[in-house]
Design a protein around this motif. Structure first.
Motif, PDB file in Angstrom:
ATOM      1  N   THR A 105       2.983 -74.660-165.317  1.00 59.51           N
ATOM      2  CA  THR A 105       2.596 -76.064-165.463  1.00 59.51           C
ATOM      3  C   THR A 105       3.014 -76.610-166.818  1.00 59.51           C
ATOM      4  O   THR A 105       3.546 -77.726-166.921  1.00 59.51           O
ATOM      5  CB  THR A 105       1.065 -76.202-165.299  1.00 59.51           C
TER       6      THR A 105
ATOM      7  N   TRP B 161      -1.901 -68.514-165.050  1.00 59.94           N
ATOM      8  CA  TRP B 161      -2.432 -69.763-164.509  1.00 59.94           C
ATOM      9  C   TRP B 161      -1.754 -71.007-165.087  1.00 59.94           C
ATOM     10  O   TRP B 161      -1.642 -72.032-164.400  1.00 59.94           O
ATOM     11  CB  TRP B 161      -3.931 -69.841-164.776  1.00 59.94           C
TER      12      TRP B 161
ATOM     13  N   ALA C 207      -5.035 -77.586-151.723  1.00 58.68           N
ATOM     14  CA  ALA C 207      -3.666 -78.096-151.581  1.00 58.68           C
ATOM     15  C   ALA C 207      -2.634 -77.064-152.017  1.00 58.68           C
ATOM     16  O   ALA C 207      -1.495 -77.082-151.552  1.00 58.68           O
ATOM     17  CB  ALA C 207      -3.505 -79.369-152.407  1.00 58.68           C
ATOM     18  N   LYS C 208      -3.052 -76.134-152.893  1.00 55.06           N
ATOM     19  CA  LYS C 208      -2.152 -75.062-153.333  1.00 55.06           C
ATOM     20  C   LYS C 208      -2.147 -73.882-152.365  1.00 55.06           C
ATOM     21  O   LYS C 208      -1.473 -72.879-152.618  1.00 55.06           O
ATOM     22  CB  LYS C 208      -2.561 -74.588-154.729  1.00 55.06           C
ATOM     23  N   GLY C 209      -2.921 -73.998-151.297  1.00 59.55           N
ATOM     24  CA  GLY C 209      -2.911 -72.957-150.277  1.00 59.55           C
ATOM     25  C   GLY C 209      -3.970 -71.894-150.427  1.00 59.55           C
ATOM     26  O   GLY C 209      -3.944 -70.886-149.717  1.00 59.55           O
TER      27      GLY C 209
ATOM     28  N   GLU D   8      -8.281 -78.482-164.628  1.00 63.04           N
ATOM     29  CA  GLU D   8      -9.280 -77.483-164.255  1.00 63.04           C
ATOM     30  C   GLU D   8     -10.668 -78.098-164.351  1.00 63.04           C
ATOM     31  O   GLU D   8     -10.878 -79.038-165.124  1.00 63.04           O
ATOM     32  CB  GLU D   8      -9.212 -76.256-165.173  1.00 63.04           C
TER      33      GLU D   8
ATOM     34  N   MET E 218      -7.746 -79.627-155.119  1.00 67.47           N
ATOM     35  CA  MET E 218      -6.492 -79.166-155.716  1.00 67.47           C
ATOM     36  C   MET E 218      -6.175 -77.744-155.270  1.00 67.47           C
ATOM     37  O   MET E 218      -5.047 -77.439-154.885  1.00 67.47           O
ATOM     38  CB  MET E 218      -6.588 -79.230-157.237  1.00 67.47           C
ATOM     39  N   TRP E 219      -7.159 -76.862-155.310  1.00 60.68           N
ATOM     40  CA  TRP E 219      -6.920 -75.468-154.944  1.00 60.68           C
ATOM     41  C   TRP E 219      -6.570 -75.329-153.462  1.00 60.68           C
ATOM     42  O   TRP E 219      -5.724 -74.528-153.093  1.00 60.68           O
ATOM     43  CB  TRP E 219      -8.146 -74.628-155.292  1.00 60.68           C
TER      44      TRP E 219
END
Length: 272
Positions: A138, A134, A221-223, A147, A218-219
């Motif tokens: 980054t 995870w 946007a990450k697909g 998070e 956010m999640w």
């Protein structure tokens, strides 16, 4: 005695192989792609797929005990043919089995319940190694870890400790029909995890706590799909008591203290 490790190229499976080798045992490793296994010298690597029992006959021949996983394929789909696998194990005289991530009501576990095998469920809480999956990219990019639920507690467990318990049970038995919940020696918050990881890698790991709405955005946007997002919100925001309650199973079974997250971070610092 020969010990068969299924899922042998996975995070835990590789460590089960290593634990058994280090204690002088003969190890056979099952994988769908033997040429890509990259396992240590001395391991007998065989091709096979748990989802296709017809590929497993040779793998089970002469085996004393087997480490099983209850999923198959790249998408970790539930293993539906547990009865055939158990029948194959019985056919070859396998005496003992461990099941990683066991579910008492799963097809494999149900088949084991009705079998002559001595078997044990291994139920680890959050893997410390998930941090690499995870966070590593980054942190390497010099970005902020974002998070929700920064104060969430987790009694994370080291993958090597999971493997050590599996190897000990496979060799010595003694836990027939039991579920062994596996944790680390302390419950750590997400914020503290970032601090300890930063200390290990020699640079600050910046952490920003998101609101639940911000995390969902956010999640997405990450697909990530809606079902996965709901799962993450529930798992992180409503962690069940078992996920943050420290138990002494690792030391009780192996005779060694469970490894801390700080130790894991030191061992894996190069990945960040």
């Amino acid at each position: 005695m020969t010990f068969l490790v299924t899922g042998a190229t996975g995070t835990v499976g590789r460590n089960v192989v290593a634990e058994l080798l280090e204690t002088g045992h003969q190890v056979r490793a099952l994988t769908r792609n033997p040429e890509k296994a990259g396992l240590p010298e001395g391991v007998e690597v065989v091709a096979g797929d748990l989802a296709q029992p017809e590929t497993l006959d040779a793998a089970f021949a002469g085996v004393t005990a087997v480490h099983l996983i209850n999923f198959a394929g790249d998408n970790y789909e539930p293993l539906e043919n547990g009865d055939l696998i158990v029948k194959l194990a019985e056919k070859h005289g396998v005496r003992r089995a461990t099941v990683l991530g066991g579910r008492a009501d799963g097809p494999l576990e149900q088949a084991l319940t009705g079998s002559e095998l001595e078997w044990t469920l291994l139920s680890p809480v959050e893997f410390m190694s998930n941090t690499k999956q995870w966070w590593a990219e980054t942190i390497r990019a010099g970005e902020v870890i974002k998070e929700p639920f920064g104060g969430r507690l987790s009694a994370m467990v080291h993958e090597r400790d999971i493997a050590a318990v599996a190897a000990k049970v496979l060799v010595d038995g003694g836990y027939d029909g039991e579920e062994l919940v596996l944790t680390g020696p302390e419950a750590v918050t997400t914020e503290e995890k970032a601090r300890q990881l930063g200390a290990a890698i020699g640079k600050e790991v910046a952490f920003e706590e998101l609101t639940e709405a911000g995390a969902r955005e956010m999640w997405a946007a990450k697909g990530m799909g809606p079902e996965l997002i709901e799962f993450l919100v529930d798992a992180l925001g409503n962690t069940p008591e078992i996920g943050y309650t420290v138990v002494g199973t690792v030391e009780r079974v192996t005779g060694r203290p469970a490894r801390t997250f700080a130790q894991w971070a030191q061992e894996n610092a190069a990945a960040f």
